[in-house]
Structures are given as structure tokens and as C-alpha cells.
Scaffold this active site. Structure first.
Site, short mmCIF file in Angstrom:
data_model
loop_
_atom_site.label_atom_id
_atom_site.label_comp_id
_atom_site.label_asym_id
_atom_site.label_seq_id
_atom_site.Cartn_x
_atom_site.Cartn_y
_atom_site.Cartn_z
N LYS A 59 45.95 74.50 -33.02
CA LYS A 59 45.31 74.64 -31.70
C LYS A 59 46.34 74.65 -30.58
O LYS A 59 46.28 75.48 -29.67
CB LYS A 59 44.32 73.48 -31.51
CG LYS A 59 43.95 73.18 -30.07
CD LYS A 59 43.07 71.97 -29.93
CE LYS A 59 43.76 70.64 -29.76
NZ LYS A 59 44.26 70.30 -28.43
N ASN A 60 47.29 73.72 -30.65
CA ASN A 60 48.22 73.57 -29.53
C ASN A 60 49.28 74.67 -29.47
O ASN A 60 50.05 74.74 -28.51
CB ASN A 60 48.86 72.18 -29.54
CG ASN A 60 47.85 71.11 -29.18
OD1 ASN A 60 46.74 71.41 -28.72
ND2 ASN A 60 48.21 69.84 -29.38
N CYS A 102 42.51 61.73 -18.00
CA CYS A 102 41.49 61.69 -19.04
C CYS A 102 41.64 60.39 -19.81
O CYS A 102 42.48 59.56 -19.46
CB CYS A 102 41.58 62.89 -19.97
SG CYS A 102 43.03 62.88 -21.00
N ARG A 111 47.19 62.54 -16.48
CA ARG A 111 47.79 63.81 -16.96
C ARG A 111 48.36 64.54 -15.75
O ARG A 111 47.80 65.54 -15.29
CB ARG A 111 46.74 64.67 -17.68
CG ARG A 111 45.99 64.03 -18.83
CD ARG A 111 46.78 63.90 -20.10
NE ARG A 111 47.17 65.13 -20.75
CZ ARG A 111 46.49 65.74 -21.71
NH1 ARG A 111 45.33 65.25 -22.10
NH2 ARG A 111 46.95 66.84 -22.29
N ASP A 161 50.01 62.41 -31.11
CA ASP A 161 48.73 62.93 -31.60
C ASP A 161 48.38 62.41 -33.00
O ASP A 161 47.30 62.70 -33.52
CB ASP A 161 48.73 64.47 -31.61
CG ASP A 161 48.73 65.03 -30.20
OD1 ASP A 161 48.40 64.28 -29.26
OD2 ASP A 161 49.07 66.22 -30.04
N ARG A 184 36.69 69.81 -30.80
CA ARG A 184 37.66 70.47 -29.93
C ARG A 184 38.94 70.81 -30.70
O ARG A 184 39.66 71.74 -30.31
CB ARG A 184 38.04 69.57 -28.75
CG ARG A 184 36.98 69.44 -27.70
CD ARG A 184 37.53 68.68 -26.52
NE ARG A 184 38.91 69.07 -26.28
CZ ARG A 184 39.88 68.25 -25.87
NH1 ARG A 184 39.62 66.99 -25.62
NH2 ARG A 184 41.10 68.68 -25.69
N1 EPU Z 1 53.91 64.37 -17.90
C1 EPU Z 1 54.35 64.14 -16.63
N2 EPU Z 1 54.35 65.19 -15.74
C2 EPU Z 1 53.93 66.43 -16.10
C3 EPU Z 1 53.50 66.65 -17.43
C4 EPU Z 1 53.51 65.61 -18.31
O1 EPU Z 1 54.73 63.02 -16.29
O2 EPU Z 1 53.96 67.33 -15.26
C5 EPU Z 1 53.92 63.25 -18.87
C6 EPU Z 1 52.55 63.00 -19.50
O3 EPU Z 1 51.73 62.21 -18.65
C7 EPU Z 1 52.93 62.31 -20.79
C8 EPU Z 1 54.23 63.01 -21.16
O4 EPU Z 1 54.72 63.60 -19.95
O5 EPU Z 1 53.19 60.97 -20.52
C9 EPU Z 1 54.09 64.09 -22.21
O6 EPU Z 1 53.03 64.97 -21.89
P1 EPU Z 1 53.07 66.51 -22.20
O7 EPU Z 1 53.18 67.27 -20.91
O8 EPU Z 1 54.09 66.80 -23.24
O9 EPU Z 1 51.60 66.76 -22.76
P2 EPU Z 1 50.83 68.14 -22.68
O10 EPU Z 1 51.80 69.23 -22.76
O11 EPU Z 1 49.88 68.12 -21.54
C10 EPU Z 1 50.55 68.49 -25.25
C11 EPU Z 1 49.42 68.52 -26.22
C12 EPU Z 1 48.84 67.14 -26.38
C13 EPU Z 1 49.96 66.20 -26.86
C14 EPU Z 1 51.13 66.25 -25.88
C15 EPU Z 1 52.32 65.44 -26.33
C16 EPU Z 1 48.54 70.75 -25.93
C17 EPU Z 1 47.41 71.61 -25.55
N3 EPU Z 1 48.40 69.45 -25.76
O12 EPU Z 1 49.98 68.06 -24.01
O13 EPU Z 1 47.86 67.24 -27.40
O14 EPU Z 1 49.46 64.89 -26.95
O15 EPU Z 1 51.56 67.61 -25.70
O16 EPU Z 1 52.79 65.90 -27.55
O17 EPU Z 1 49.54 71.24 -26.42
C18 EPU Z 1 45.91 66.70 -28.55
O18 EPU Z 1 46.06 67.73 -29.22
O19 EPU Z 1 45.08 65.79 -28.88
C19 EPU Z 1 46.72 66.48 -27.36
C20 EPU Z 1 46.39 65.63 -26.39
#
Ligand code: EPU
Length: 421
Positions: A22-23, A116, A121, A307, A399
Site C-alpha cells: 500500500k505505502n 491522528c 502528523r 508499522d 485500509r
Molecule cells: N514528521 C515531521 N514532519 C514532517 C513529516 C513527518 O516531523 O513534515 C515526523 C512524523 O511526525 C514522525 C516521523 O517524522 O514522527 C516519521 O514520519 P514520516 O513522515 O516518515 O511518516 P509518513 O511518511 O507520513 C509513512 C507511512 C506510515 C509509516 C511512516 C513511518 C505511508 C502512506 N505511510 O508515513 O505508514 O508509519 O511512513 O515509516 O507511506 C501505516 O501504514 O500504518 C502507516 C502509518
């Protein structure tokens, strides 16, 4: 609404095939916005989040045809660049349309995703990245507005308080493909999903180097073509089935996986006493009667994935001793603890560490799914609990796990989907 009803205490055995990630699929679908030509994406899992992304692409005016795990996207002439609150609020990954829209159309208006249950986020790194490429960014009325005639390459450091960001890296990398000049992303995420996205972009004609490392270099090009791509297998689904086998003292073969992507999970499960053997794309996992406690810290890839934290915690509930699970990616991602404790688990939260005192057996109970991975943990707990577990609000699990009940059932688990009364 639907629920899962699980009769615990059945070993799982047999073989199971892993679905597409998915990701990976979500940002890859967003990347199709960068071209005027059709793209074909294969091995896309049939999940609610994917349906949401298709709806978003259609909102922009793209033609999207989907069936049998293949999605064909025809972007020619799309002219809407607004990702509305109604859709973004159901899936935070929608933010990954920001970079492609901006790069291709010069404008993007995307609803702010908000926080969330897994914690805040923020999108500050996404905004920092596109600003570094020359975008004019403002926020108002719950939306982020980004504008740029043509982006230009730059050097940008994408590290936050909790390390690298997967989707910020994806967004900036996508935006940079059409920028004038070279972009260097420092502290880039190197999760397999980022690499898969980069591989797709390269097939579209993008010039990208270093995508398996923390420094990614993108040389902008004038236009990208359409491309055909097969999404990588889902490493989190792979890990979830591994834990299911280990917890139930089962014996399963996982087919169609990329074992290199689950190195940290293999390592920890072996430490807990599992027997795991790997041959090409197959992973054989055998459990043991009583698992050993282990200590785990979640970290960006190749560290132990956040995850998989909830699922591993479910397994640690029934070990012979105390395990400590520390969350370094989403320090508040512990909503599953109270529900696991309703099943008799003994888990205490100390800051961003969960202290899990293993007990011989959980007991079945009605529990509430709160997010995708927490729901998976409750299903796993139900597989080994004494008696019946009802997992409510399973739309969360829908999801991100394709046919999880059917797959577990085919392995001998007693799990069925029922309508809520
Ligand atoms: N963060 C910031 N600023 C930003 C973006 C992120 O501080 O602008 C922080 C977040 O709050 C978190 C850390 O950086 O503490 C890492 O977050 P990341 O941005 O890597 O998460 P994401 O890209 O929004 C993806 C996956 C998540 C997974 C995370 C970490 C997708 C669609 N989602 O989210 O997947 O947990 O990377 O590996 O790719 C899931 O599949 O259940 C899921 C939540």
C-alpha cells in the site's frame, strides 16, 4: 459496520501470498500526475486507501481504470489541483499529491492532514522541501497552497525531530523530477517504498541517483513519460504474517516477499525463539511454545519498523518475561495498549516505552480497532486468546490489509467477518 469474530487457540500452517505494498502504491499513483501520458501500475492491493487515492485522482480530472490489481491512469489534460478536506481527512497519505501537482501544474491546494490516533502528523518537512525548490507556500482555511512557475533544484536537508520522513522525501523527490537543475535531498528516507517510487520515476524518464541511501540526487528534466510498473510486496503484511505464525506456534511459508525488506523483523523474531529460513522470495516461519521476551526500538529503515510495533507487542504479551518496546518514530503510537490490556495483557506505558510483562495466555474480549496497525495487533492477540475475541471497527484494517481474514482463515485460523448488530 463490520467486525471480526475470532476463536483463539488455533495454530496456523500452510502457505500465504503477500499482496502489493500500500505505502508504495499510494505515492506511485500520485506520481502519475507528473506526466501527460498513461501509466499502468500492477500488483496494487485492493484496499480502501487505494480507492481513496483513485477518488482523489478522479477529482483532479484524471481517467482511472482499475481491476484485478492493475490500475491504468490517464492524466492527459487534467486541470483541477485541489485535494479536498473530505478525502484528505480519510487518508493522510493524500499529502503526496502536493509535490507532483505543483511540479506539473504550478499550483496545488491540499487540505492539511491534521493529526491522528498515532500522534501528530506535521507536514513541515514537506513544506520546507518544496519551498527550497522555489515554491511560494501559504496556509489558510485548513489548506496548504503552493505555487511556482517552474521549480528549481536546490540542496535540502529533510530531517525532523524524529528522523527522516518517508512521504516528505517522496514529495520533494517527485517535485524535483521536473525542476530546473539538480536537487540534493539530505537525510532522505531510504525505506523500500521510497526506492520503489524512485524506480517508477526513473521508468518515467526521471534522473535519480542514491535512492537507497540518505542522500538522493535528482537532476530535473523537462517532461516525464508514462510508464508501467509492478509494486513491491508489502513488507508490513509480510511481517504481520510472520508474527502470526510465531505467536500461534505455527508453521507457515510466506510467498512472494522480499526477505531483505524484513531484516529487522526476522532478527527480532529469531531472538524471541522463532525458526526462520529464507529461500529467494519465500520465508518459512515456525513458532515455539513460549516465546522469549525481547527489547525493541522502532527506527527508520533499516531499523525495526514503527508499522510493526503494535503487532510485535501483541506477541510480547505472551512471552515468558518482560519486554521493552520503545517507539522512536511516532512516540505516541500506543493506542493499542489499553485494548490489549482488556484481553488480560500486562502492559505499562513509560514515556515512549511500553513495558510488557508476558503472561501465559490472553483471554478473548470485545475490543475496538483504532488504527490500521493497532487493529492488526488485536487480530493477532485474538488468534492466541482463550475464547472469543470480537474486533470492532475493522474498517481500519481494511485500509491496509488485503483479505486478511480470508488469508488467515486459509491458514487454519478461526476468524470470520460479521455485520455489527
Ligand atoms: N514528521 C515531521 N514532519 C514532517 C513529516 C513527518 O516531523 O513534515 C515526523 C512524523 O511526525 C514522525 C516521523 O517524522 O514522527 C516519521 O514520519 P514520516 O513522515 O516518515 O511518516 P509518513 O511518511 O507520513 C509513512 C507511512 C506510515 C509509516 C511512516 C513511518 C505511508 C502512506 N505511510 O508515513 O505508514 O508509519 O511512513 O515509516 O507511506 C501505516 O501504514 O500504518 C502507516 C502509518
Amino acid at each position: 459496520m463490520e467486525k471480526f469474530v475470532i476463536e483463539g487457540g488455533h495454530r496456523i500452517s500452510g502457505s500465504v501470498s503477500i499482496s502489493g505494498a500500500k505505502n508504495s502504491a499510494l505515492p506511485i499513483l500520485a506520481a502519475t500526475l507528473l506526466s501527460d501520458e498513461p501509466s499502468v501500475i500492477k500488483n496494487v492491493p485492493n484496499l480502501r486507501d487505494i480507492t481513496t487515492m483513485i477518488k482523489i485522482l478522479r477529482t483532479f480530472g484524471l481517467r482511472v481504470l482499475s481491476g484485478n490489481g492493475t490500475i491504468r491512469v490517464e492524466p492527459r489534460g487534467y486541470n483541477q489541483c485541489i485535494a479536498p478536506y473530505k478525502l484528505v481527512s480519510t487518508m493522510r497519505a493524500s499529502i503526496c499529491v502536493l509535490g507532483p501537482l505543483l511540479a506539473k501544474k504550478g499550483f496545488a491546494q491540499v487540505s492539511l492532514p491534521g493529526g491522528c490516533v498515532i500522534g501528530p502528523r506535521p507536514i513541515d518537512l514537506h513544506i520546507k522541501g518544496i519551498k527550497a525548490l522555489g515554491a511560494n507556500v501559504s496556509i489558510g482555511g485548513g489548506y496548504v497552497y503552493a505555487r511556482a512557475k517552474r521549480l528549481h533544484g536546490n540542496k535540502v536537508y529533510l530531517g525532523g525531530a524524529f528522523g527522516s520522513s518517508v512521504l516528505a522525501t517522496a514529495n520533494v523527490m517527485m517535485a524535483a523530477t521536473l525542476a530546473r537543475g539538480t536537487t540534493i535531498i539530505e537525510n532522505a528516507a531510504c525505506e523500500p517504498e521510497v526506492v520503489d517510487l524512485a524506480d517508477f520515476l526513473v521508468k518515467m524518464g526521471a534522473k535519480i541517483k542514491g535512492q537507497k541511501t540518505h542522500v538522493i540526487e535528482i537532476q530535473g528534466v523537462k517532461r516525464l513519460s508514462g510508464a508501467e510498473h509492478t509494486v513491491i510486496p508489502d513488507r508490513i503484511e509480510t511481517g504481520t504474517f510472520m508474527v502470526a505464525a510465531v505467536m500461534t506456534n505455527g508453521d507457515i511459508e510466506i510467498k512472494g516477499a522480499i526477505p531483505d525488506h524484513v531484516g529487522a523483523v526476522v532478527d527480532k523474531l529469531v531472538e524471541a525463539g522463532a525458526r526462520i529460513s529464507i529461500k529467494n522470495d519465500r520465508i518459512k516461519v515456525c513458532g515455539r511454545n513460549r516465546l522469549k521476551p525481547i527489547n525493541v526500538t522502532t527506527l527508520p529503515y533499516p531499523g525495526f519498523p514503527t508499522d510493526m510495533q503494535a503487532q510485535l507487542m501483541a506477541a510480547m504479551c505472551v512471552t515468558a518475561g518482560i519486554s521493552i518496546i520503545t517507539e522512536k518514530v511516532y512516540p505516541e503510537r500506543f493506542i493499542h495498549i489499553s485494548e490489549l490490556n482488556r484481553m488480560g495483557a500486562q502492559i505499562m506505558l513509560e514515556g515512549s516505552s511500553a513495558i510488557v510483562n508476558g503472561i501465559p495466555r490472553l483471554s478473548g474480549a470485545p475490543v475496538m480497532a483504532s488504527d490500521l496497525r493497532a487493529s492488526a495487533a488485536l487480530v493477532l492477540a485474538g488468534l492466541v486468546a482463550r475464547g472469543t475475541t470480537e474486533v470492532h471497527r475493522i474498517y481500519h484494517i481494511d485500509r491496509g490489509y488485503e483479505m486478511i481474514a480470508e488469508k488467515l482463515h486459509s491458514l487454519g485460523a478461526q476468524i470470520r467477518r460479521e455485520k455489527e448488530d
